[in-house]
Design a protein around this motif. Sequence first.
Motif, PDB file in Angstrom:
ATOM      1  N   PHE A 239       0.853  -1.186   0.000  1.00 29.76           N
ATOM      2  CA  PHE A 239       0.000   0.000   0.000  1.00 29.76           C
ATOM      3  C   PHE A 239       0.894   1.243   0.000  1.00 29.76           C
ATOM      4  O   PHE A 239       1.756   1.410   0.873  1.00 29.76           O
ATOM      5  CB  PHE A 239      -0.882  -0.005   1.256  1.00 29.76           C
ATOM      6  N   ASN A 240       0.691   2.107  -0.970  1.00 30.64           N
ATOM      7  CA  ASN A 240       1.493   3.332  -1.067  1.00 30.64           C
ATOM      8  C   ASN A 240       0.696   4.478  -0.442  1.00 30.64           C
ATOM      9  O   ASN A 240      -0.129   5.116  -1.081  1.00 30.64           O
ATOM     10  CB  ASN A 240       1.826   3.621  -2.533  1.00 30.64           C
ATOM     11  N   PHE A 241       0.949   4.728   0.869  1.00 29.34           N
ATOM     12  CA  PHE A 241       0.209   5.769   1.578  1.00 29.34           C
ATOM     13  C   PHE A 241       0.674   7.156   1.143  1.00 29.34           C
ATOM     14  O   PHE A 241       1.859   7.378   0.869  1.00 29.34           O
ATOM     15  CB  PHE A 241       0.405   5.626   3.094  1.00 29.34           C
ATOM     16  N   SER A 242      -0.270   8.086   1.133  1.00 29.96           N
ATOM     17  CA  SER A 242       0.110   9.482   0.871  1.00 29.96           C
ATOM     18  C   SER A 242       0.870  10.066   2.062  1.00 29.96           C
ATOM     19  O   SER A 242       1.811  10.853   1.887  1.00 29.96           O
ATOM     20  CB  SER A 242      -1.144  10.317   0.581  1.00 29.96           C
ATOM     21  N   HIS A 243       0.460   9.716   3.291  1.00 29.76           N
ATOM     22  CA  HIS A 243       1.117  10.225   4.506  1.00 29.76           C
ATOM     23  C   HIS A 243       1.304   9.044   5.459  1.00 29.76           C
ATOM     24  O   HIS A 243       0.463   8.810   6.341  1.00 29.76           O
ATOM     25  CB  HIS A 243       0.264  11.315   5.165  1.00 29.76           C
ATOM     26  N   PRO A 244       2.362   8.258   5.293  1.00 29.38           N
ATOM     27  CA  PRO A 244       2.524   7.018   6.066  1.00 29.38           C
ATOM     28  C   PRO A 244       2.477   7.220   7.577  1.00 29.38           C
ATOM     29  O   PRO A 244       1.788   6.480   8.278  1.00 29.38           O
ATOM     30  CB  PRO A 244       3.896   6.503   5.611  1.00 29.38           C
ATOM     31  N   TRP A 245       3.205   8.209   8.100  1.00 29.40           N
ATOM     32  CA  TRP A 245       3.222   8.401   9.549  1.00 29.40           C
ATOM     33  C   TRP A 245       1.872   8.885  10.052  1.00 29.40           C
ATOM     34  O   TRP A 245       1.451   8.528  11.167  1.00 29.40           O
ATOM     35  CB  TRP A 245       4.338   9.384   9.941  1.00 29.40           C
ATOM     36  N   SER A 246       1.194   9.651   9.237  1.00 29.11           N
ATOM     37  CA  SER A 246      -0.148  10.100   9.630  1.00 29.11           C
ATOM     38  C   SER A 246      -1.111   8.924   9.681  1.00 29.11           C
ATOM     39  O   SER A 246      -2.014   8.879  10.525  1.00 29.11           O
ATOM     40  CB  SER A 246      -0.657  11.163   8.653  1.00 29.11           C
ATOM     41  N   VAL A 247      -0.918   7.958   8.766  1.00 29.83           N
ATOM     42  CA  VAL A 247      -1.757   6.758   8.792  1.00 29.83           C
ATOM     43  C   VAL A 247      -1.538   6.000  10.097  1.00 29.83           C
ATOM     44  O   VAL A 247      -2.488   5.532  10.740  1.00 29.83           O
ATOM     45  CB  VAL A 247      -1.455   5.850   7.578  1.00 29.83           C
ATOM     46  N   LEU A 248      -0.279   5.879  10.511  1.00 30.42           N
ATOM     47  CA  LEU A 248       0.021   5.182  11.758  1.00 30.42           C
ATOM     48  C   LEU A 248      -0.602   5.900  12.953  1.00 30.42           C
ATOM     49  O   LEU A 248      -1.206   5.265  13.834  1.00 30.42           O
ATOM     50  CB  LEU A 248       1.533   5.070  11.929  1.00 30.42           C
ATOM     51  N   LEU A 249      -0.487   7.212  12.978  1.00 27.42           N
ATOM     52  CA  LEU A 249      -1.078   7.978  14.079  1.00 27.42           C
ATOM     53  C   LEU A 249      -2.602   7.855  14.074  1.00 27.42           C
ATOM     54  O   LEU A 249      -3.232   7.751  15.137  1.00 27.42           O
ATOM     55  CB  LEU A 249      -0.656   9.444  13.973  1.00 27.42           C
ATOM     56  N   ALA A 250      -3.198   7.848  12.877  1.00 33.93           N
ATOM     57  CA  ALA A 250      -4.646   7.703  12.778  1.00 33.93           C
ATOM     58  C   ALA A 250      -5.083   6.348  13.311  1.00 33.93           C
ATOM     59  O   ALA A 250      -6.086   6.240  14.039  1.00 33.93           O
ATOM     60  CB  ALA A 250      -5.082   7.867  11.328  1.00 33.93           C
ATOM     61  N   ALA A 251      -4.338   5.291  12.969  1.00 36.94           N
ATOM     62  CA  ALA A 251      -4.687   3.954  13.451  1.00 36.94           C
ATOM     63  C   ALA A 251      -4.554   3.875  14.969  1.00 36.94           C
ATOM     64  O   ALA A 251      -5.402   3.281  15.655  1.00 36.94           O
ATOM     65  CB  ALA A 251      -3.801   2.914  12.774  1.00 36.94           C
ATOM     66  N   MET A 252      -3.499   4.498  15.511  1.00 40.71           N
ATOM     67  CA  MET A 252      -3.328   4.474  16.967  1.00 40.71           C
ATOM     68  C   MET A 252      -4.425   5.255  17.661  1.00 40.71           C
ATOM     69  O   MET A 252      -4.955   4.825  18.692  1.00 40.71           O
ATOM     70  CB  MET A 252      -1.953   5.037  17.329  1.00 40.71           C
ATOM     71  N   LEU A 253      -4.782   6.419  17.109  1.00 39.40           N
ATOM     72  CA  LEU A 253      -5.854   7.204  17.704  1.00 39.40           C
ATOM     73  C   LEU A 253      -7.166   6.433  17.671  1.00 39.40           C
ATOM     74  O   LEU A 253      -7.921   6.415  18.655  1.00 39.40           O
ATOM     75  CB  LEU A 253      -5.997   8.539  16.960  1.00 39.40           C
ATOM     76  N   GLY A 254      -7.462   5.761  16.544  1.00 38.67           N
ATOM     77  CA  GLY A 254      -8.682   4.963  16.451  1.00 38.67           C
ATOM     78  C   GLY A 254      -8.675   3.821  17.451  1.00 38.67           C
ATOM     79  O   GLY A 254      -9.700   3.519  18.082  1.00 38.67           O
ATOM     80  N   SER A 255      -7.507   3.164  17.624  1.00 41.39           N
ATOM     81  CA  SER A 255      -7.429   2.054  18.563  1.00 41.39           C
ATOM     82  C   SER A 255      -7.631   2.536  19.995  1.00 41.39           C
ATOM     83  O   SER A 255      -8.349   1.909  20.785  1.00 41.39           O
ATOM     84  CB  SER A 255      -6.074   1.358  18.423  1.00 41.39           C
ATOM     85  N   VAL A 256      -7.010   3.665  20.363  1.00 41.80           N
ATOM     86  CA  VAL A 256      -7.200   4.231  21.700  1.00 41.80           C
ATOM     87  C   VAL A 256      -8.671   4.551  21.935  1.00 41.80           C
ATOM     88  O   VAL A 256      -9.225   4.264  23.011  1.00 41.80           O
ATOM     89  CB  VAL A 256      -6.322   5.488  21.873  1.00 41.80           C
ATOM     90  N   CYS A 257      -9.305   5.138  20.935  1.00 42.15           N
ATOM     91  CA  CYS A 257     -10.725   5.491  21.068  1.00 42.15           C
ATOM     92  C   CYS A 257     -11.577   4.242  21.266  1.00 42.15           C
ATOM     93  O   CYS A 257     -12.427   4.187  22.166  1.00 42.15           O
ATOM     94  CB  CYS A 257     -11.170   6.276  19.845  1.00 42.15           C
ATOM     95  N   PHE A 258     -11.347   3.233  20.468  1.00 39.08           N
ATOM     96  CA  PHE A 258     -12.173   2.022  20.541  1.00 39.08           C
ATOM     97  C   PHE A 258     -11.945   1.274  21.863  1.00 39.08           C
ATOM     98  O   PHE A 258     -12.897   0.780  22.480  1.00 39.08           O
ATOM     99  CB  PHE A 258     -11.867   1.098  19.362  1.00 39.08           C
ATOM    100  N   VAL A 259     -10.682   1.176  22.290  1.00 40.94           N
ATOM    101  CA  VAL A 259     -10.394   0.494  23.555  1.00 40.94           C
ATOM    102  C   VAL A 259     -11.052   1.243  24.708  1.00 40.94           C
ATOM    103  O   VAL A 259     -11.627   0.633  25.623  1.00 40.94           O
ATOM    104  CB  VAL A 259      -8.877   0.368  23.761  1.00 40.94           C
ATOM    105  N   SER A 260     -11.002   2.570  24.656  1.00 40.37           N
ATOM    106  CA  SER A 260     -11.614   3.370  25.722  1.00 40.37           C
ATOM    107  C   SER A 260     -13.119   3.162  25.762  1.00 40.37           C
ATOM    108  O   SER A 260     -13.713   3.037  26.844  1.00 40.37           O
ATOM    109  CB  SER A 260     -11.284   4.849  25.508  1.00 40.37           C
ATOM    110  N   ILE A 261     -13.758   3.132  24.593  1.00 38.20           N
ATOM    111  CA  ILE A 261     -15.208   2.935  24.543  1.00 38.20           C
ATOM    112  C   ILE A 261     -15.567   1.550  25.075  1.00 38.20           C
ATOM    113  O   ILE A 261     -16.508   1.391  25.867  1.00 38.20           O
ATOM    114  CB  ILE A 261     -15.718   3.124  23.109  1.00 38.20           C
ATOM    115  N   LEU A 262     -14.843   0.525  24.647  1.00 38.92           N
ATOM    116  CA  LEU A 262     -15.150  -0.830  25.087  1.00 38.92           C
ATOM    117  C   LEU A 262     -14.929  -0.977  26.600  1.00 38.92           C
ATOM    118  O   LEU A 262     -15.739  -1.597  27.300  1.00 38.92           O
ATOM    119  CB  LEU A 262     -14.282  -1.837  24.327  1.00 38.92           C
ATOM    120  N   LEU A 263     -13.844  -0.374  27.114  1.00 38.36           N
ATOM    121  CA  LEU A 263     -13.592  -0.432  28.549  1.00 38.36           C
ATOM    122  C   LEU A 263     -14.695   0.276  29.325  1.00 38.36           C
ATOM    123  O   LEU A 263     -15.121  -0.182  30.395  1.00 38.36           O
ATOM    124  CB  LEU A 263     -12.229   0.198  28.859  1.00 38.36           C
TER     125      LEU A 263
END
Length: 658
Positions: free
Chosen positions: A530-554
């Motif tokens: 996958f050729n991301f336009s903003h690779p590091w931003s993709v990683l940060l977006a995935a981490m932010l989404g994971s933090v949000c989802f874990v917080s909601i589930l907890l």
Amino acid sequence: MGLAAELALFRQPKVILAALAIIFVPSLYVLIYVSSVWDPYGNLRQLRAALVNEDVPVLYAGREINLGAEVTATLEKEKPFGFVRYATPALARQAVRDGEVFFALTIPADFSRSALGGTQPAPINLVVSEGGNYTAAIFSKRFGLELAHTVNEKIARERWAALVGGEAGQSDAVTLRSGLQSLQAGGKQVAAGAARVHAGDARLRDGLVRAQAGGKKLAQAAGTLSDGANRLTAGMKQVETAVTSIRTSLPEDAKLGELADGSRFLAQGAAQLKEGLGQLEAGVPQLEAGAAELRTGAAKVPFFGEKLAAGTDRLRDGIGVFSDGISRAAKGSVQLNDGMIRLDSAVQPLSAGLSRLNVGLTTLSAKLPPTDQLDLFDHSMAQLSDGSVSLSAGVDQLAAGATQLETGSRELVAGADRLAAGLDEAATRFDAGFGHATAALLAAPVVVNVDESIAPVTNNGQAFAPYFSALSLWIGAVMMSFVFYLRRLPESQRSAAAPVKWFAKAAPLLVMGGLQAGVLVGVLKLLLAFNFSHPWSVLLAAMLGSVCFVSILLCLMSILGDAGRLLAVILLILQLASSGGIYPIELSPEFYQKVHGYLPFTHLVHLFRATMFDAFDGRWGHAAGALGGFAVTAVILSMLFARWKYVPNESYGPAVEF
């Protein structure tokens, strides 16, 4: 015993409620997800699109034509999409970048001139955002092709209107110029041929008049023939009856043979009788002489001589009578013999003739046609008569049609002359209007150019990666609840502050969520290339989404316990249907459009599209803020309303068993 223990669990209301929830969750998934994609193509009018018309009208064949205005008016009337007018192509393009519209359609300034001239393509420019929504981009490209086809048909009608002065259908112009020249010569040949047809029609009419008279005579003769056939059939049936009667009356051949033999024997007997009577007649004189001698001798007999003499006298008288009878019998036998000879000479031919007659009648009876054939012959002659009447009527109709044909051929001559003149005029107009046009552009002048593909996407898999990445992170958060007790804390934490309790439980979960996000981005980058336009931003977006989802589930699990896990599954189903990850949310029913903006999935998909493809002009701050807001809200609710369960330190452990 074991089964009884398991069934005893269902005496608890909580277990019954949980079982009911498990039973209805699959149906709830089907209901929500299927209803969200029930009829996306029927809701295309809700899909926003930009429309720009810069076309300048042109004067063509004495008429002002503005194809751009006609196209835009048609689009706004029929509303295949939710078109919104923009003043310039730049504003429309920026609207696509910002995600305000899904695509932009621009009609350039020289559209009418290029489309009607046939010397250069007439483009309709299309701007799409594949990264914004890949499905919407596919819809827009397909619509562009259909629009080009429709406009080409309209241009063909306009072009033919200029050529022949009226409406006409679309035609391929590959050989139109040479075809018109051929039509010119053909029109003159048609006119000459029409004149010959007219002359032939006159001769045809005269011939049909004669045929009409002959048809009437034929009908009369056929009627007479039918009557004769009827009488012939009746006579043949009478002959057959008579022959049968005669054959029945005639004696058999054996009887006729007996008759011939008897006649022959009778004739022979008559001849013998004649001969015998002749001999008797010849012996009468001897008998008389003997009687005289007897009388002489009797007279000499003593005593009785006189009596004997008297007796001999009577004998002599009897002999005389006998002699007369014999004479008459002899004469009769002569006549009888003559008659029998004549009779036999007649009986013999009669017998032979009757035998031959019997044979002939038998042959005649065999040669006579059967009754059913006679009936068929009679019926056929009647049909012939009826057919001749129908033929006569048909000839009358042909005669009437020949008259109409002659009239039509006269009109054909006039029309052919007008056709030849019109083709001359059409050829002149074509050379004047399209003499320098190319065949391909005359056939299809309008083309759709994808002028710009904002946030391009390579394939279908990459297009849906934001949606499935968000789904994977949510499932990853749910999986944590199967490994760890999200509501339990060790007894030593009972007196700790609420933030400390939350942090103690959440810290390892958030670390695992971050690792999940990193592995997910690595798989997309390394394994799927996958050729991301903003690779590091993709990683940060995935981490932010994971933090949000874990917080909601907890939050759900710490407050509601295991019911929170069920609510997380239902929330997952709702987000799958309402996030707009596959179809634009505008194509879903109204309920899903209303809840669309209040779900974390929606903002994580938006965030992934902005970072992976540079969609929405790379702006992702609003989506990131929304995810952060969801996470902070979940953390605060957990600290305020969590209902922790404390277990002894030595009993504290994972939920999973190996």
